[in-house]
Design a protein around this motif. Sequence first.
Motif, PDB file in Angstrom:
ATOM      1  N   LYS A  34       0.892  -1.120  -0.052  1.00  0.00           N
ATOM      2  CA  LYS A  34      -0.026  -0.101   0.095  1.00  0.00           C
ATOM      3  C   LYS A  34       0.892   1.228   0.106  1.00  0.00           C
ATOM      4  O   LYS A  34       0.324   2.393  -0.551  1.00  0.00           O
ATOM      5  CB  LYS A  34      -1.002  -0.101   1.142  1.00  0.00           C
ATOM      6  CG  LYS A  34      -1.965  -1.055   1.059  1.00  0.00           C
ATOM      7  CD  LYS A  34      -2.941  -1.017   2.289  1.00  0.00           C
ATOM      8  CE  LYS A  34      -4.096  -2.141   2.233  1.00  0.00           C
ATOM      9  NZ  LYS A  34      -4.911  -2.156   3.392  1.00  0.00           N
ATOM     10  N   ALA A  35       1.962   1.426   0.557  1.00  0.00           N
ATOM     11  CA  ALA A  35       2.747   2.258   0.704  1.00  0.00           C
ATOM     12  C   ALA A  35       3.706   2.233  -0.348  1.00  0.00           C
ATOM     13  O   ALA A  35       4.035   1.231  -0.968  1.00  0.00           O
ATOM     14  CB  ALA A  35       3.691   2.183   2.052  1.00  0.00           C
ATOM     15  N   PRO A  36       4.667   3.220  -0.657  1.00  0.00           N
ATOM     16  CA  PRO A  36       5.630   3.215  -1.779  1.00  0.00           C
ATOM     17  C   PRO A  36       6.703   2.142  -1.346  1.00  0.00           C
ATOM     18  O   PRO A  36       7.012   1.747  -0.348  1.00  0.00           O
ATOM     19  CB  PRO A  36       6.268   4.714  -1.704  1.00  0.00           C
ATOM     20  CG  PRO A  36       5.057   5.503  -1.116  1.00  0.00           C
ATOM     21  CD  PRO A  36       4.515   4.711  -0.305  1.00  0.00           C
ATOM     22  N   PHE A  37       7.270   1.398  -2.566  1.00  0.00           N
ATOM     23  CA  PHE A  37       8.187   0.329  -2.194  1.00  0.00           C
ATOM     24  C   PHE A  37       9.516   0.878  -1.494  1.00  0.00           C
ATOM     25  O   PHE A  37      10.286  -0.020  -0.845  1.00  0.00           O
ATOM     26  CB  PHE A  37       8.635  -0.166  -3.709  1.00  0.00           C
ATOM     27  CG  PHE A  37       9.215   0.747  -4.545  1.00  0.00           C
ATOM     28  CD1 PHE A  37      10.759   1.013  -4.568  1.00  0.00           C
ATOM     29  CD2 PHE A  37       8.494   1.655  -5.717  1.00  0.00           C
ATOM     30  CE1 PHE A  37      11.166   1.718  -5.618  1.00  0.00           C
ATOM     31  CE2 PHE A  37       9.335   2.495  -6.373  1.00  0.00           C
ATOM     32  CZ  PHE A  37      10.477   2.530  -6.305  1.00  0.00           C
ATOM     33  N   TRP A  38       9.783   2.150  -1.672  1.00  0.00           N
ATOM     34  CA  TRP A  38      11.120   2.539  -0.996  1.00  0.00           C
ATOM     35  C   TRP A  38      10.906   2.997   0.426  1.00  0.00           C
ATOM     36  O   TRP A  38      11.980   3.131   1.220  1.00  0.00           O
ATOM     37  CB  TRP A  38      11.406   3.905  -1.619  1.00  0.00           C
ATOM     38  CG  TRP A  38      10.711   4.859  -1.964  1.00  0.00           C
ATOM     39  CD1 TRP A  38       9.813   4.833  -3.366  1.00  0.00           C
ATOM     40  CD2 TRP A  38      10.073   5.743  -1.382  1.00  0.00           C
ATOM     41  NE1 TRP A  38       9.101   6.222  -3.107  1.00  0.00           N
ATOM     42  CE2 TRP A  38       9.002   6.719  -2.124  1.00  0.00           C
ATOM     43  CE3 TRP A  38      10.260   6.362   0.163  1.00  0.00           C
ATOM     44  CZ2 TRP A  38       8.202   7.601  -1.319  1.00  0.00           C
ATOM     45  CZ3 TRP A  38       9.609   7.289   0.542  1.00  0.00           C
ATOM     46  CH2 TRP A  38       8.561   8.021  -0.204  1.00  0.00           C
ATOM     47  N   ALA A  39       9.515   2.769   1.050  1.00  0.00           N
ATOM     48  CA  ALA A  39       9.216   3.357   2.220  1.00  0.00           C
ATOM     49  C   ALA A  39       8.989   2.280   3.433  1.00  0.00           C
ATOM     50  O   ALA A  39       8.587   1.200   3.022  1.00  0.00           O
ATOM     51  CB  ALA A  39       7.971   4.121   2.184  1.00  0.00           C
ATOM     52  N   ASN A  40       9.236   2.595   4.596  1.00  0.00           N
ATOM     53  CA  ASN A  40       9.070   1.804   5.870  1.00  0.00           C
ATOM     54  C   ASN A  40       9.680   0.388   5.748  1.00  0.00           C
ATOM     55  O   ASN A  40       8.951  -0.689   5.576  1.00  0.00           O
ATOM     56  CB  ASN A  40       7.494   1.830   5.677  1.00  0.00           C
ATOM     57  CG  ASN A  40       6.646   3.116   5.880  1.00  0.00           C
ATOM     58  OD1 ASN A  40       6.037   3.221   4.910  1.00  0.00           O
ATOM     59  ND2 ASN A  40       7.073   3.807   6.693  1.00  0.00           N
ATOM     60  N   TYR A  41      10.973   0.389   5.603  1.00  0.00           N
ATOM     61  CA  TYR A  41      11.730  -0.928   5.701  1.00  0.00           C
ATOM     62  C   TYR A  41      11.860  -1.452   7.263  1.00  0.00           C
ATOM     63  O   TYR A  41      12.473  -0.793   8.179  1.00  0.00           O
ATOM     64  CB  TYR A  41      13.127  -0.784   5.094  1.00  0.00           C
ATOM     65  CG  TYR A  41      13.170  -1.135   3.682  1.00  0.00           C
ATOM     66  CD1 TYR A  41      13.431  -2.009   3.137  1.00  0.00           C
ATOM     67  CD2 TYR A  41      13.027   0.045   2.925  1.00  0.00           C
ATOM     68  CE1 TYR A  41      13.407  -2.042   2.000  1.00  0.00           C
ATOM     69  CE2 TYR A  41      12.966   0.099   1.610  1.00  0.00           C
ATOM     70  CZ  TYR A  41      13.195  -1.324   1.027  1.00  0.00           C
ATOM     71  OH  TYR A  41      13.430  -1.281  -0.342  1.00  0.00           O
ATOM     72  N   TRP A  42      10.880  -2.231   7.627  1.00  0.00           N
ATOM     73  CA  TRP A  42      10.951  -2.988   9.293  1.00  0.00           C
ATOM     74  C   TRP A  42      11.923  -3.518   9.506  1.00  0.00           C
ATOM     75  O   TRP A  42      12.599  -4.325   8.550  1.00  0.00           O
ATOM     76  CB  TRP A  42       9.661  -3.508   9.308  1.00  0.00           C
ATOM     77  CG  TRP A  42       8.462  -2.612   9.397  1.00  0.00           C
ATOM     78  CD1 TRP A  42       7.747  -2.210   8.647  1.00  0.00           C
ATOM     79  CD2 TRP A  42       8.140  -1.789  10.812  1.00  0.00           C
ATOM     80  NE1 TRP A  42       6.882  -1.066   9.102  1.00  0.00           N
ATOM     81  CE2 TRP A  42       7.225  -0.810  10.431  1.00  0.00           C
ATOM     82  CE3 TRP A  42       8.745  -1.876  12.028  1.00  0.00           C
ATOM     83  CZ2 TRP A  42       6.475  -0.045  11.524  1.00  0.00           C
ATOM     84  CZ3 TRP A  42       8.008  -1.079  13.015  1.00  0.00           C
ATOM     85  CH2 TRP A  42       6.996  -0.172  12.568  1.00  0.00           C
ATOM     86  N   PHE A  43      12.610  -3.507  10.851  1.00  0.00           N
ATOM     87  CA  PHE A  43      13.822  -4.169  11.033  1.00  0.00           C
ATOM     88  C   PHE A  43      13.611  -4.763  12.431  1.00  0.00           C
ATOM     89  O   PHE A  43      13.175  -4.106  13.363  1.00  0.00           O
ATOM     90  CB  PHE A  43      14.826  -3.302  10.883  1.00  0.00           C
ATOM     91  CG  PHE A  43      16.246  -3.688  11.777  1.00  0.00           C
ATOM     92  CD1 PHE A  43      16.860  -4.516  10.720  1.00  0.00           C
ATOM     93  CD2 PHE A  43      16.641  -3.445  13.053  1.00  0.00           C
ATOM     94  CE1 PHE A  43      18.283  -4.909  11.279  1.00  0.00           C
ATOM     95  CE2 PHE A  43      17.778  -4.083  13.214  1.00  0.00           C
ATOM     96  CZ  PHE A  43      18.651  -4.752  12.575  1.00  0.00           C
ATOM     97  N   GLU A  44      14.077  -6.189  12.386  1.00  0.00           N
ATOM     98  CA  GLU A  44      13.892  -6.632  13.751  1.00  0.00           C
ATOM     99  C   GLU A  44      15.325  -7.067  14.014  1.00  0.00           C
ATOM    100  O   GLU A  44      16.080  -7.643  13.496  1.00  0.00           O
ATOM    101  CB  GLU A  44      13.389  -8.340  13.481  1.00  0.00           C
ATOM    102  CG  GLU A  44      11.832  -8.147  13.431  1.00  0.00           C
ATOM    103  CD  GLU A  44      11.236  -7.790  14.952  1.00  0.00           C
ATOM    104  OE1 GLU A  44      11.724  -8.366  15.792  1.00  0.00           O
ATOM    105  OE2 GLU A  44       9.963  -7.281  14.763  1.00  0.00           O
TER     106      GLU A  44
END
Length: 191
Positions: free
Chosen positions: A68-78
């Motif tokens: 839903k968001a742009p592909f470059w945005a919001n890279y989640w990290f554990e």
Amino acid sequence: MPNFYSETNSKYQTNAQQFLDAIAHFLTTEPVGINFLLENTKFTNAYSNSLLLWDEQRQSRDPTNRMKAPFWANYWFEPCDHCNCRTGKSVSMETDAIFFIENIHKQRLALHIEFKRDREPFSDGQADAYRPRALCFQQSGRQRNTLLAHDHFLTILFCGEETDLLEASKHFDRVITHKLARSKIVAYPSS
């Protein structure tokens, strides 16, 4: 899959979306965009006039076109258990935006972007964890299918002038104030 927040109805990070969109548009439409982000960093010369890997990143991040968001945005990290990407108080968190560029030698650099509104503080451990997280993303010890392989990384903070810039520069390779961004990025919002 959307290229920009303006093409979505994403409710995530609504206060930052217009700023992040302006940065993404700047990188995709202005030849000086990449060089501006690289200014006064150790990668200024090695990556100046590099190619933005826009289509390759889109395909890697969302091959089924479901985001839903742009592909470059919001890279989640554990945080990992096997490296130093976890600092004392760091928790699962996301990187606001990552863009990948490639130089004439076929080396790749990941541009990790963190955005803070005027007077917005960092959460506990957030600034401390930024470079270790970027290094973990770069290293191949942990498979991340949605990230392009890359040789180097650069951490960049966009923030207000009220931010402790000296402290921020300890944790980010480049600190860009909103005032400076507005002077270079035509579409960068005024507030």
